[in-house]
Design an enzyme around this catalytic site. Structure first.
Site, short mmCIF file in Angstrom:
data_model
loop_
_atom_site.label_atom_id
_atom_site.label_comp_id
_atom_site.label_asym_id
_atom_site.label_seq_id
_atom_site.Cartn_x
_atom_site.Cartn_y
_atom_site.Cartn_z
N SER A 39 16.22 -6.21 -14.66
CA SER A 39 15.48 -5.79 -13.47
C SER A 39 16.14 -6.18 -12.30
O SER A 39 15.28 -5.96 -11.19
CB SER A 39 13.59 -7.17 -13.77
OG SER A 39 14.62 -7.75 -13.30
N ASN A 97 9.02 -17.20 -16.25
CA ASN A 97 7.29 -16.49 -16.29
C ASN A 97 7.13 -17.15 -15.16
O ASN A 97 6.08 -16.49 -14.10
CB ASN A 97 6.33 -16.69 -17.25
CG ASN A 97 7.04 -16.47 -18.78
OD1 ASN A 97 8.05 -15.56 -18.68
ND2 ASN A 97 6.86 -16.58 -19.96
N THR A 149 -18.69 16.96 13.87
CA THR A 149 -18.99 17.20 12.60
C THR A 149 -18.25 17.79 11.89
O THR A 149 -19.18 19.51 12.14
CB THR A 149 -20.11 15.84 11.96
OG1 THR A 149 -21.38 17.32 12.87
CG2 THR A 149 -21.19 14.92 13.17
N HIS A 150 -18.24 17.83 10.75
CA HIS A 150 -18.01 18.62 9.84
C HIS A 150 -16.87 19.84 10.21
O HIS A 150 -16.30 21.18 10.37
CB HIS A 150 -19.42 19.94 10.04
CG HIS A 150 -20.68 19.56 9.17
ND1 HIS A 150 -20.73 18.94 7.65
CD2 HIS A 150 -21.62 18.83 9.90
CE1 HIS A 150 -21.81 18.75 7.95
NE2 HIS A 150 -22.61 18.61 8.55
N SER A 177 12.24 23.86 13.92
CA SER A 177 12.78 24.68 12.55
C SER A 177 13.86 25.17 12.96
O SER A 177 14.25 25.96 13.27
CB SER A 177 11.68 25.77 12.75
OG SER A 177 11.15 26.99 11.55
N LYS A 197 9.63 26.47 17.78
CA LYS A 197 8.47 25.71 16.54
C LYS A 197 8.42 23.78 17.18
O LYS A 197 10.33 23.40 17.36
CB LYS A 197 8.94 25.48 15.22
CG LYS A 197 8.78 26.93 14.46
CD LYS A 197 6.45 26.69 14.07
CE LYS A 197 6.51 26.83 12.69
NZ LYS A 197 5.34 26.57 12.56
N GLU A 229 3.03 14.14 9.62
CA GLU A 229 2.55 14.80 8.11
C GLU A 229 2.83 14.49 6.93
O GLU A 229 2.66 14.35 5.69
CB GLU A 229 3.07 16.34 8.44
CG GLU A 229 2.55 17.27 9.48
CD GLU A 229 3.17 18.38 9.23
OE1 GLU A 229 4.44 19.19 8.85
OE2 GLU A 229 2.98 19.63 9.96
N TYR A 258 2.36 -14.28 -19.72
CA TYR A 258 2.89 -13.29 -19.54
C TYR A 258 3.46 -12.16 -20.61
O TYR A 258 3.52 -11.91 -21.82
CB TYR A 258 4.12 -14.08 -18.92
CG TYR A 258 5.54 -13.07 -19.03
CD1 TYR A 258 5.08 -13.08 -17.29
CD2 TYR A 258 6.22 -12.76 -19.56
CE1 TYR A 258 6.02 -12.02 -16.59
CE2 TYR A 258 7.45 -11.45 -19.72
CZ TYR A 258 7.01 -11.44 -17.51
OH TYR A 258 7.95 -10.66 -17.61
N GLN A 265 6.78 -6.88 -15.23
CA GLN A 265 7.60 -6.76 -14.75
C GLN A 265 7.71 -5.15 -14.16
O GLN A 265 8.38 -5.12 -13.26
CB GLN A 265 9.62 -6.22 -16.01
CG GLN A 265 10.36 -6.16 -15.23
CD GLN A 265 11.61 -6.69 -16.18
OE1 GLN A 265 11.63 -7.78 -15.91
NE2 GLN A 265 12.46 -5.28 -16.37
N LYS A 288 7.17 -5.06 -10.27
CA LYS A 288 8.12 -4.91 -9.13
C LYS A 288 8.00 -3.23 -7.85
O LYS A 288 8.12 -2.80 -6.84
CB LYS A 288 8.57 -5.12 -9.29
CG LYS A 288 9.17 -7.18 -9.40
CD LYS A 288 10.14 -7.72 -10.33
CE LYS A 288 9.35 -9.12 -10.57
NZ LYS A 288 8.37 -8.75 -11.47
N1 ARG Z 1 11.74 -9.84 -15.23
C1 ARG Z 1 11.02 -10.54 -15.65
C2 ARG Z 1 9.84 -10.20 -14.49
O1 ARG Z 1 9.41 -9.15 -13.93
C3 ARG Z 1 10.86 -12.10 -15.19
C4 ARG Z 1 10.18 -13.10 -16.14
C5 ARG Z 1 10.95 -12.45 -17.88
N2 ARG Z 1 10.23 -13.25 -18.26
C6 ARG Z 1 10.35 -13.66 -19.62
N3 ARG Z 1 10.19 -13.67 -20.51
N4 ARG Z 1 11.08 -12.33 -19.83
O2 ARG Z 1 8.54 -10.31 -15.21
#
Ligand code: ARG
Length: 460
Positions: A23, A110, A155-156, A277, A283, A290, A317, A322, A325
């Site tokens: 990651s 974790n 409205t509308h 454009s 333009k 947009e 966990y 993961q 993110k």
């Molecule tokens: N990269 C992991 C995450 O984003 C970190 C935690 C990893 N923990 C594990 N037990 N593999 O969740």
């Protein structure tokens, strides 16, 4: 491959598995939060007698030097590490030796990742709030400038009744005030510290979780370690609030695109906020509006994606998490980018009060007021509605406005009409008479603007 584990393995990780699992390419985004969390953890460990003062000092110095080297570019975060936690720990051990191996005492990745993500979201929430506040300030300024800039209310997407630009912008002011308050609520709920939850079941070390929470400016430690490592509600709430912000920005963008069109010409976007454009020299396109409208979809996508990821995960966990993110980081960057560009766009665009006024004057936006006139002269509203309907039909046929009808023409449809009808249905009267709380009339608007002024002053 630099991993924090491997003792119980007899084979190297397959390279594709390693890549799939890693990651670092994205969790390096919370490098500084990871350092901050580790510093607090180590400070707490020393305060509890789990580490010596020397070990603590050496680790803190090591962590600071890693942070400095990353900041000035002498140390690169590379994919040779599985994640940002491994990167920091491996570099710490390389720099300070054995003391570095004690950093992870009483901690799991974790609870570490749960902390980093929370710290990151908390920081970004504060920045997002500041951007919403800036937008509120712009809207407030524009409202003060345009209390007698008349325009049609729709409205509308059909002209309905005349309003003012201040009133129209005031609607967005309310939406973004609610957005601001949603972010404040979410901050409060997310402000509990998961560090000390361990892998899922706390730890056997006598950790002072209150102290860790305090050092990291959380209100309290979380009360259940399994929840601590697996709660992502706060991310979902944040993405939900972000989706609402984007929905508001998108509606507003849509209006600006319409207002900026050749047919409307209510506004003209500044050249710095427009694009051209490649083929049509005439333009000047509203691409920023947009794009804001278009990017709304990816923020909704992040929300839906995380809700779906979380819905089937047993406690505690699981690696699925993961996946929270990349999409969250993208949503944060998108919302922040859109807020600041949108603010720049509306601060620089020019309004065209003449066009707005002319547009409000045609399209029978005063028909309701003509009916109200009859009601004030004793005609029941439903009958008045019917009579004005006839007036409108007559005017459509003659291609004139209600204001252009002669007294004879009025009388022919209803004898109740007198000379004062012209004043009663003038656009100014239509707006000025609407002074109930929240209406566009000047007295009502003055009160709202004063309230907004006080509201903005007390915002942190
Ligand atoms: N990269 C992991 C995450 O984003 C970190 C935690 C990893 N923990 C594990 N037990 N593999 O969740």
């Amino acid at each position: 491959m630099a991993q924090l584990w491997g003792g119980r393995f007899t084979k190297e990780t397959d390279q594709l598995v390693y890549n799939f699992n890693a990651s670092i390419s994205f969790d390096q985004k919370f490098f500084s939060q990871d350092i901050r969390g580790s510093k607090a953890h180590v400070t707490m460990l020393a305060a509890c007698g789990i580490l010596t003062q020397e070990e603590k000092d050496s680790i803190l110095t090591g962590l600071d030097s890693i942070a400095k080297d990353v900041a000035d570019g002498t140390l690169a975060i590379t994919s040779e590490y599985e994640d940002i936690h491994s990167f920091v720990e491996a570099n710490l051990i390389a720099r300070i030796g054995d003391a570095g191996k004690k950093l992870h005492t009483g901690r799991s990745r974790n609870d570490q990742v749960a902390l980093d993500m929370r710290l990151y979201c908390r920081d970004e929430l504060v920045e997002t709030k500041a951007l919403v506040k800036e937008l509120l300030e712009t809207l407030h300024r524009l409202m003060k400038e345009h209390t007698d800039t008349y325009m049609p209310g729709f409205t509308h997407l059909q002209k309905a009744q005349p309003v003012t630009l201040a009133h129209h912008l005031g609607a967005y002011m309310e939406m973004f005030k609610r957005d601001y308050s949603r972010l404040t609520d979410i901050y409060q709920r997310m402000n509990v510290c998961p560090l000390g939850s361990g892998a899922l079941a706390g730890t056997t070390y006598p950790l002072d979780r209150e102290l860790t929470a305090q050092l990291l400016e959380f209100d309290a430690p979380c009360l259940n370690s399994m929840d601590g490592v697996s709660d992502r509600d706060y991310v979902i709430e944040m993405l939900s609030a972000f989706s609402t912000i984007m929905m508001h920005l998108s509606r507003f963008s849509e209006e600006i695109i319409i207002w900026n069109s050749n047919e409307y010409q209510f506004v003209e976007l500044d050249d710095a906020y427009s694009t051209g454009s490649s083929i049509m020299p005439q333009k000047k396109n509203p691409d920023i509006a947009e794009l804001v409208r278009g990017k709304t979809g990816r923020v909704y996508g992040a929300l839906t994606s995380l809700l779906t990821t979380m819905k089937g995960i047993p406690l505690a966990y699981n690696k699925d998490m993961q996946e929270d993110k990349e999409l969250t980081f993208d949503a944060i960057d998108t919302v922040k980018g859109c807020l600041s560009l949108f603010n720049g766009m509306i601060s620089t665009m020019r309004f065209n009060p003449d066009k707005m006024r002319a547009s409000a004057k045609n399209g029978f936006t005063n028909a309701t007021d003509a009916a109200d006139y009859l009601v004030n002269h004793g005609v029941p509203f439903r009958d008045a509605h019917g009579i004005v309907g006839q007036l409108v039909l007559y005017c459509i046929d003659k291609k004139i406005a209600l204001d252009d009808m002669s007294m004879e023409e009025y009388k022919a449809i209803s004898p109740v009409f007198e000379e004062d009808i012209y004043d009663a249905i003038s656009m100014e009267t239509c707006v000025k008479k609407r002074n109930t709380i929240g209406a566009p009339g000047p007295e009502a608007m003055e009160k709202v603007i004063a309230q907004n002024e006080a509201y903005l002053k007390q915002l942190s």
